[in-house]
Design an enzyme around this catalytic site. Structure first.
Site, mmCIF file in Angstrom:
data_model
loop_
_atom_site.group_PDB
_atom_site.id
_atom_site.type_symbol
_atom_site.label_atom_id
_atom_site.label_comp_id
_atom_site.label_asym_id
_atom_site.label_seq_id
_atom_site.Cartn_x
_atom_site.Cartn_y
_atom_site.Cartn_z
ATOM 1 N NE ARG A 15 -1.016 2.435 2.818
ATOM 2 C CZ ARG A 15 -0.438 3.785 3.163
ATOM 3 N NH1 ARG A 15 -0.515 5.011 2.320
ATOM 4 N NH2 ARG A 15 0.015 3.752 4.299
ATOM 5 C CG HIS A 207 4.053 4.871 9.173
ATOM 6 N ND1 HIS A 207 3.228 3.946 8.473
ATOM 7 C CD2 HIS A 207 4.549 5.722 8.254
ATOM 8 C CE1 HIS A 207 3.226 4.285 7.307
ATOM 9 N NE2 HIS A 207 3.785 5.201 6.891
ATOM 10 C CG HIS A 209 7.906 7.872 5.019
ATOM 11 N ND1 HIS A 209 7.485 7.382 3.903
ATOM 12 C CD2 HIS A 209 6.630 7.501 5.760
ATOM 13 C CE1 HIS A 209 6.373 6.903 3.697
ATOM 14 N NE2 HIS A 209 5.701 6.946 4.826
ATOM 15 C CB CYS A 240 2.862 10.375 1.250
ATOM 16 S SG CYS A 240 0.875 11.238 0.970
ATOM 17 C CG ASN A 249 6.851 3.158 4.859
ATOM 18 O OD1 ASN A 249 6.268 3.433 3.769
ATOM 19 N ND2 ASN A 249 6.303 3.637 6.075
HETATM 20 P P1 HMG Z 1 -12.851 14.991 -2.259
HETATM 21 O O1 HMG Z 1 -12.652 15.043 -3.440
HETATM 22 O O2 HMG Z 1 -12.840 15.619 -1.111
HETATM 23 O O3 HMG Z 1 -14.029 13.706 -1.990
HETATM 24 O O4 HMG Z 1 -11.814 13.543 -1.753
HETATM 25 P P2 HMG Z 1 -15.510 13.791 -2.715
HETATM 26 O O5 HMG Z 1 -16.550 12.916 -1.583
HETATM 27 O O6 HMG Z 1 -15.935 15.114 -3.118
HETATM 28 O O7 HMG Z 1 -15.296 12.734 -3.820
HETATM 29 C C1 HMG Z 1 -14.536 12.959 -4.880
HETATM 30 C C2 HMG Z 1 -14.748 11.515 -5.912
HETATM 31 O O8 HMG Z 1 -13.980 10.686 -5.357
HETATM 32 C C3 HMG Z 1 -16.011 11.317 -6.178
HETATM 33 O O9 HMG Z 1 -16.318 10.550 -7.361
HETATM 34 C C4 HMG Z 1 -16.409 10.074 -4.994
HETATM 35 O O10 HMG Z 1 -17.206 9.371 -5.516
HETATM 36 C C5 HMG Z 1 -14.893 9.426 -5.112
HETATM 37 P P3 HMG Z 1 -16.814 11.462 -8.604
HETATM 38 O O11 HMG Z 1 -18.343 11.723 -8.157
HETATM 39 O O12 HMG Z 1 -16.120 12.809 -8.823
HETATM 40 O O13 HMG Z 1 -16.830 10.492 -9.745
HETATM 41 N N1 HMG Z 1 -14.574 8.886 -3.816
HETATM 42 C C6 HMG Z 1 -14.191 7.695 -3.687
HETATM 43 N N2 HMG Z 1 -13.931 6.734 -4.596
HETATM 44 C C7 HMG Z 1 -13.504 5.562 -4.135
HETATM 45 N N3 HMG Z 1 -13.081 5.273 -2.802
HETATM 46 C C8 HMG Z 1 -13.416 6.192 -1.812
HETATM 47 C C9 HMG Z 1 -13.839 7.473 -2.455
HETATM 48 N N4 HMG Z 1 -14.097 8.567 -1.628
HETATM 49 C C10 HMG Z 1 -14.738 9.321 -2.610
HETATM 50 N N5 HMG Z 1 -13.221 6.192 -0.733
HETATM 51 C C11 HMG Z 1 -10.799 11.990 -0.402
HETATM 52 C C12 HMG Z 1 -11.544 13.481 -0.187
HETATM 53 C C13 HMG Z 1 -10.742 11.475 1.363
HETATM 54 C C14 HMG Z 1 -11.956 10.831 -0.913
HETATM 55 C C15 HMG Z 1 -9.667 11.995 -1.116
HETATM 56 O O14 HMG Z 1 -9.062 13.141 -0.757
HETATM 57 C C16 HMG Z 1 -8.976 10.770 -0.910
HETATM 58 O O15 HMG Z 1 -9.108 9.697 -1.472
HETATM 59 N N6 HMG Z 1 -7.626 11.099 -0.042
HETATM 60 C C17 HMG Z 1 -6.670 10.038 -0.017
HETATM 61 C C18 HMG Z 1 -5.268 10.311 -0.442
HETATM 62 C C19 HMG Z 1 -4.432 9.164 0.010
HETATM 63 O O16 HMG Z 1 -4.618 8.023 -0.180
HETATM 64 N N7 HMG Z 1 -3.295 9.561 0.351
HETATM 65 C C20 HMG Z 1 -2.152 8.545 0.565
HETATM 66 C C21 HMG Z 1 -2.428 7.661 1.739
HETATM 67 S S1 HMG Z 1 -1.956 8.536 3.214
HETATM 68 C C22 HMG Z 1 -0.550 8.230 3.536
HETATM 69 O O17 HMG Z 1 0.122 7.544 2.893
HETATM 70 C C23 HMG Z 1 0.218 8.151 4.903
HETATM 71 C C24 HMG Z 1 0.184 7.213 5.847
HETATM 72 O O18 HMG Z 1 1.392 6.287 5.280
HETATM 73 C C25 HMG Z 1 1.180 7.643 7.055
HETATM 74 C C26 HMG Z 1 2.116 8.625 6.742
HETATM 75 O O19 HMG Z 1 3.166 8.018 6.323
HETATM 76 O O20 HMG Z 1 1.923 9.597 7.297
HETATM 77 C C27 HMG Z 1 -1.191 6.645 6.182
HETATM 78 MG MG MG Z 2 3.501 6.369 5.167
#
Ligand code: HMG
Ligand code: MG
Length: 302
Positions: A15, A207, A209, A240, A249
């Site tokens: 992931r 966690h 990096h 990220c 990581n």
């Molecule tokens: P948004 O644009 O504000 O949300 O995004 P929305 O509700 O307006 O939805 C926009 C579109 O996305 C819509 O589709 C929704 O249906 C769809 P459209 O109508 O335009 O066709 N949608 C989804 N589709 C599939 N699965 C879903 C989903 N939700 C909405 N769950 C949102 C808000 C939170 C969805 C967006 O910002 C997002 O997905 N962010 C995730 C970003 C991400 O994954 N970042 C990396 C992971 S975090 C990380 O790596 C850090 C970590 O490792 C720890 C660290 O190291 O710090 C964990």
């Molecule tokens: Mg991370």
């Protein structure tokens, strides 16, 4: 304080590791990677992420990946779920644990999940309740706990505030994440000890990096204050997409080599992880970002 005798290593490569890759990786490669990691003995693998494919296109195959992997009884397969849409997909995919993720930095929360920290916690209420209802494990991840690419310094109180909120949502485990790899050992101990005032230390994870090369030192520093869960990524994959310049990581191979040397039990076969690291690196067409992994692989072929 003596070091823990055993630790849980959560493999996040499939992931956190792969989410940042530009070229689309076929689901079967991701499945083969997860299967190799399962065989290597991990208790917990972060296998996929049900986020918006517009935000993270690489994770769009998550349902396919979850359907294709060969599960081993007792292994927890975790997925990220930023909202109820993600939760529904996670449930349908048979995830064992869902991960809600926010940030200790307001600026990063906006960039990564398009809302404030407060709004994210409100959004997670339903996800947390649904997880409990369906008896899934719930994990909370707190990005930018040691520094933020947009805001800079992050006060310790901002981390503990989110720890408290995630605890109140019912999280079983909480990740203190160094998203951009800027934390240093004493700071890490201070943040971990403060977090442990709010949440049982046995459920806190580190966690890290490795952007600034501090991850192993930070893990050792965390062990010294009693942390016993660490996240790492096979071959040091990752980063990220919303934290420019941040590298992957800490590599799992390096962490396992450290634990082996310290006599700390992980239950994971380092040689099998080296194989998995060489497999995915070969697919990506580059050398693994793991000192121990590459050293072990080189020694084998010598
Ligand atoms: P948004 O644009 O504000 O949300 O995004 P929305 O509700 O307006 O939805 C926009 C579109 O996305 C819509 O589709 C929704 O249906 C769809 P459209 O109508 O335009 O066709 N949608 C989804 N589709 C599939 N699965 C879903 C989903 N939700 C909405 N769950 C949102 C808000 C939170 C969805 C967006 O910002 C997002 O997905 N962010 C995730 C970003 C991400 O994954 N970042 C990396 C992971 S975090 C990380 O790596 C850090 C970590 O490792 C720890 C660290 O190291 O710090 C964990
Ligand atoms: Mg991370």
């Amino acid at each position: 304080m003596s070091l823990p005798q055993q630790v849980k290593i959560v493999e996040v490569g499939p992931r956190d590791g792969l989410q940042n890759e530009k070229e689309s990786i076929p689901a079967e490669i991701k499945i083969a990677l997860v299967d190799q990691l399962t065989a290597a003995g991990f208790q917990n693998i972060e296998a996929a992420s049900f986020v918006s494919p517009k935000w993270v296109p690489q994770m769009a195959t998550s349902a396919e990946v979850m359907a294709g992997i060969q599960r081993k009884a007792g292994v927890v397969y975790s997925v990220l779920t930023p909202n109820m849409k993600g939760f529904e997909a996670a449930l349908a995919a048979g995830a064992d644990e869902v991960v809600i993720f926010s940030s200790a930095s307001e600026a990063f929360a906006h960039k990564n999940i398009n809302c404030s920290i407060e709004e994210s916690i409100e959004r997670f209420r339903d996800v947390a309740a649904a997880a409990k209802q369906h008896k899934l494990r719930l994990r909370g991840s707190i990005s930018c706990s040691f520094g933020c690419p947009y805001q800079g310094d992050v006060p310790v109180s901002s981390v503990t505030d989110v720890v408290r909120r995630m605890r109140d949502l019912g999280c079983d485990e909480i990740d203190i994440a160094d998203t951009i790899g800027v934390g240093t050992a004493r700071q890490v101990q201070q943040v971990m000890q403060s977090a442990a005032q709010e949440f049982a230390i046995g459920g806190l994870s580190g966690h890290f990096h490795d952007t600034y090369g501090q991850a192993l030192a930070n893990i050792y520093a965390s062990l010294e204050v009693g942390i016993s869960i660490f996240h790492s990524s096979v071959a040091g994959l990752g980063g990220c997409p919303y934290a420019k310049g941040a590298t992957g990581n800490v590599s799992t191979e390096d962490v396992l080599f450290l634990m082996q040397g310290l006599g700390i039990h992980t239950g994971i076969d380092l040689n099998a992880v080296v194989d998995a690291g060489q497999f995915i690196s070969q697919h990506l067409g580059r050398k693994a970002v793991s000192r121990a992994g590459n050293a072990i692989a080189a020694k084998r072929s010598a």
